[in-house]
Design a protein around this motif. Structure first.
Motif, PDB file in Angstrom:
ATOM      1  N   SER A  26      34.969   5.236   3.143  1.00 61.12           N
ATOM      2  CA  SER A  26      36.008   6.413   3.153  1.00 61.12           C
ATOM      3  C   SER A  26      34.662   7.079   3.977  1.00 61.12           C
ATOM      4  O   SER A  26      35.690   8.125   4.052  1.00 61.12           O
ATOM      5  N   GLY A  27      34.337   7.781   3.354  1.00 60.88           N
ATOM      6  CA  GLY A  27      32.470   8.833   3.165  1.00 60.88           C
ATOM      7  C   GLY A  27      32.305   8.589   4.524  1.00 60.88           C
ATOM      8  O   GLY A  27      32.285   9.893   5.004  1.00 60.88           O
ATOM      9  N   MET A  28      32.157   7.447   4.851  1.00 58.40           N
ATOM     10  CA  MET A  28      30.939   7.265   6.085  1.00 58.40           C
ATOM     11  C   MET A  28      32.524   7.464   7.034  1.00 58.40           C
ATOM     12  O   MET A  28      32.515   7.520   8.575  1.00 58.40           O
ATOM     13  N   ARG A  88      41.364  15.452  -2.164  1.00 59.69           N
ATOM     14  CA  ARG A  88      41.745  13.338  -1.411  1.00 59.69           C
ATOM     15  C   ARG A  88      42.652  13.648  -0.771  1.00 59.69           C
ATOM     16  O   ARG A  88      42.849  13.309   0.634  1.00 59.69           O
ATOM     17  N   THR A  89      44.069  14.828  -0.756  1.00 54.54           N
ATOM     18  CA  THR A  89      44.808  14.640   0.034  1.00 54.54           C
ATOM     19  C   THR A  89      44.297  15.504   1.030  1.00 54.54           C
ATOM     20  O   THR A  89      44.162  15.642   2.438  1.00 54.54           O
ATOM     21  N   LEU A  90      43.178  16.940   0.790  1.00 58.25           N
ATOM     22  CA  LEU A  90      42.896  17.735   2.016  1.00 58.25           C
ATOM     23  C   LEU A  90      41.792  16.762   3.124  1.00 58.25           C
ATOM     24  O   LEU A  90      41.800  16.548   4.073  1.00 58.25           O
ATOM     25  N   LEU A 182      39.950   7.058  21.426  1.00 52.32           N
ATOM     26  CA  LEU A 182      39.140   7.529  20.008  1.00 52.32           C
ATOM     27  C   LEU A 182      39.933   8.216  18.990  1.00 52.32           C
ATOM     28  O   LEU A 182      39.931   8.009  18.044  1.00 52.32           O
ATOM     29  N   GLY A 183      41.624   9.299  20.064  1.00 49.34           N
ATOM     30  CA  GLY A 183      42.709   8.974  18.689  1.00 49.34           C
ATOM     31  C   GLY A 183      43.117   7.795  18.181  1.00 49.34           C
ATOM     32  O   GLY A 183      43.091   7.847  16.672  1.00 49.34           O
ATOM     33  N   ALA A 184      42.908   6.907  18.747  1.00 51.82           N
ATOM     34  CA  ALA A 184      43.966   5.285  18.229  1.00 51.82           C
ATOM     35  C   ALA A 184      42.772   5.095  16.975  1.00 51.82           C
ATOM     36  O   ALA A 184      43.219   4.231  15.974  1.00 51.82           O
ATOM     37  N   LEU A 185      40.964   4.845  17.666  1.00 53.13           N
ATOM     38  CA  LEU A 185      40.129   4.417  16.573  1.00 53.13           C
ATOM     39  C   LEU A 185      40.348   5.571  15.670  1.00 53.13           C
ATOM     40  O   LEU A 185      39.592   5.007  14.432  1.00 53.13           O
ATOM     41  N   SER A 186      40.070   7.006  15.484  1.00 49.76           N
ATOM     42  CA  SER A 186      40.188   8.035  14.098  1.00 49.76           C
ATOM     43  C   SER A 186      41.176   7.530  13.367  1.00 49.76           C
ATOM     44  O   SER A 186      41.101   7.498  12.851  1.00 49.76           O
ATOM     45  N   ALA A 191      43.490   5.523   8.645  1.00 47.18           N
ATOM     46  CA  ALA A 191      44.257   4.334   7.838  1.00 47.18           C
ATOM     47  C   ALA A 191      43.229   3.328   6.771  1.00 47.18           C
ATOM     48  O   ALA A 191      43.423   2.913   5.619  1.00 47.18           O
ATOM     49  N   VAL A 192      42.154   2.577   7.316  1.00 42.20           N
ATOM     50  CA  VAL A 192      40.641   2.232   6.033  1.00 42.20           C
ATOM     51  C   VAL A 192      40.456   3.062   5.260  1.00 42.20           C
ATOM     52  O   VAL A 192      40.202   2.455   3.737  1.00 42.20           O
ATOM     53  N   SER A 193      40.817   4.173   4.803  1.00 45.09           N
ATOM     54  CA  SER A 193      40.171   5.179   3.921  1.00 45.09           C
ATOM     55  C   SER A 193      41.228   5.648   3.301  1.00 45.09           C
ATOM     56  O   SER A 193      40.526   6.568   2.564  1.00 45.09           O
ATOM     57  N   TRP A 194      42.159   5.661   3.904  1.00 44.66           N
ATOM     58  CA  TRP A 194      43.359   6.932   2.707  1.00 44.66           C
ATOM     59  C   TRP A 194      43.511   6.185   1.343  1.00 44.66           C
ATOM     60  O   TRP A 194      43.401   7.380   1.090  1.00 44.66           O
ATOM     61  N   PHE A 195      42.528   5.089   0.629  1.00 40.47           N
ATOM     62  CA  PHE A 195      43.151   4.562  -0.872  1.00 40.47           C
ATOM     63  C   PHE A 195      41.926   4.744  -1.503  1.00 40.47           C
ATOM     64  O   PHE A 195      42.001   4.351  -2.037  1.00 40.47           O
TER      65      PHE A 195
END
Length: 413
Positions: A26-28, A88-90, A182-186, A191-195
């Motif tokens: 997630s940090g990456m 986490r929220t921030l 770029l927006g879609a990739l971001s 989403a991948v990092s969310w949890f």
């Protein structure tokens, strides 16, 4: 205990569990979105912004500076925001803001509109830089924090590499489509990092006894802030002028200049993990000193050599070390302020602010100097090398004083 790090063999074997791996990934993703893409993906879009008549050349420079100014604001505001909103929220909100900024930039409604969104993307990047590692590393075994911090900041290198490869591919679809891509990739990375972000801070370890605390730590930290600021002054010339130096300074053309930027980006992917692992093995004081020495030599080579192969080798070294100084300085802070997560976060915030301030000042200062020196690449690179040499000298002096103070305490007892 090992002589280099003082860690037990059992600690050296500590690995990462599933939660730690998810947090690290997630940090990456966070550093890739808010720093790697938000900053470096703008560079290859500049010519198209001008050619498509979205903005003038002067406006494009102003919009590029908006990200630097926002980054400084984020470095200053990251800790205060984290005091009001759970980390986490921030972090989730900051990644969403960066994604929204990419999508908004697909619609050039006005210069002010674009400036606000570029500023917001910079602010998100500065805040994430302050928060991402200090939210994750307390959950990582001490013997693996160098590796984990390197993995986190691989995202910066991936963004640099993408700026020379994926962004030009997106540009084949069109300028607006590139911003939307770029927006879609971001959004996908968000989403991948969310949890994966840690839900809460770990239980704080007892503070070190006063008599065991390094009394020179305050002076060493102040020196480290100055070194990191000088490090920014040393790296900015390459980030600004490497492609132009190859293309026009060496008369090799824009296509070859772009290839050198790709080389810079590929090297930057490998650097952080290697640097973090080196810090785990030999200590961060020594690892950062090696990094400063290599940076100074490589930037000096750019100032004095025009041989394509030599310039290529220097590009690899600087590319690898540009994102690598982040885990090295962060690890050094953890050495100077052990077991105190709040003070580690405060010190890292100050270091990041120093870097951001001198990065912004250096960007404007070097641009002015370059324009008023007959576009002398050598002069700008030379000043960058001098800044890095000064940082190395400060580090040697500060650590020498620390060892002297330690010896005096031992003799007194």
């Amino acid at each position: 205990m090992t002589a280099a790090t003082g860690r037990s063999p059992a600690a050296a074997q500590a690995g990462l569990d599933r939660a730690a791996w998810l947090a690290t990934l997630s940090g990456m993703a966070g550093s890739l979105v808010a720093i790697g893409l938000a900053r470096f993906a703008y560079t290859p879009l500049v010519p198209s912004l001008i050619q498509a008549h979205w903005f003038s050349a002067g406006d494009v420079v102003t919009l590029g500076a908006a990200n630097f100014v926002g980054y400084l604001a984020g470095a200053l505001l990251g800790r205060p925001m984290a005091g009001r909103i759970p980390s986490r929220t921030l972090l989730r909100l900051l990644m969403l803001a960066t994604s929204a900024a990419f999508i908004a930039c697909a619609f050039p409604l006005s210069l002010g509109w674009f400036f606000v969104w570029r500023f917001l993307s910079g602010l998100s990047g500065g805040a994430i830089m302050v928060l991402v590692a200090t939210a994750i590393l307390p959950h990582i075994p001490a013997s693996r924090r160098g590796f984990a911090s390197g993995m986190i900041f691989v995202g910066i290198g991936l963004g640099i590499a993408a700026s020379g490869t994926a962004v030009p591919a997106l540009m084949q679809l069109g300028l607006r489509e590139a911003w939307l891509g770029l927006g879609a990739l971001s959004l996908l990375l968000t989403a991948v990092s969310w949890f994966g972000w840690p839900a809460s801070p770990p239980v704080a370890a007892p503070a070190a006894p006063v008599e065991d605390a390094p009394r020179h730590g305050g002076a060493a930290l102040r020196s480290l802030y100055a070194e990191y600021a000088l490090n920014a002054l040393g790296l900015v010339p390459v980030m600004l002028l490497l492609v132009d130096y190859v293309a026009r300074g060496l008369h090799l053309g824009a296509e070859v200049g772009a290839l050198y930027w790709v080389l810079y980006g590929v090297a930057s992917v490998a650097g952080p993990v290697a640097a973090g692992s080196l810090g785990d093995r030999i200590g961060y004081a020594a690892a950062y000193r090696i990094g400063l020495l290599l940076q100074a030599l490589a930037v000096a080579v750019l100032a004095v050599s025009g041989h394509p192969l030599v310039v290529g080798a220097a590009t690899v070294v600087i590319g690898a070390l540009t994102p690598s100084v982040v885990p090295l300085v962060l690890g050094r802070i953890h050495e100077l302020v052990p077991r105190n997560h709040a003070e580690q976060r405060a010190a890292w915030s100050r270091a990041t602010t120093a870097f951001a301030l001198f990065q912004a000042l250096g960007g404007y200062g070097y641009a002015h100097l370059f324009a008023h020196s007959g576009e002398s690449h050598a002069l700008v690179f030379l000043l960058g090398a001098v800044a890095l040499a000064l940082a190395l000298g400060l580090d040697i002096l500060a650590n020498g004083r620390g060892r002297h103070a330690g010896a005096e305490r031992e003799s007194a007892t």
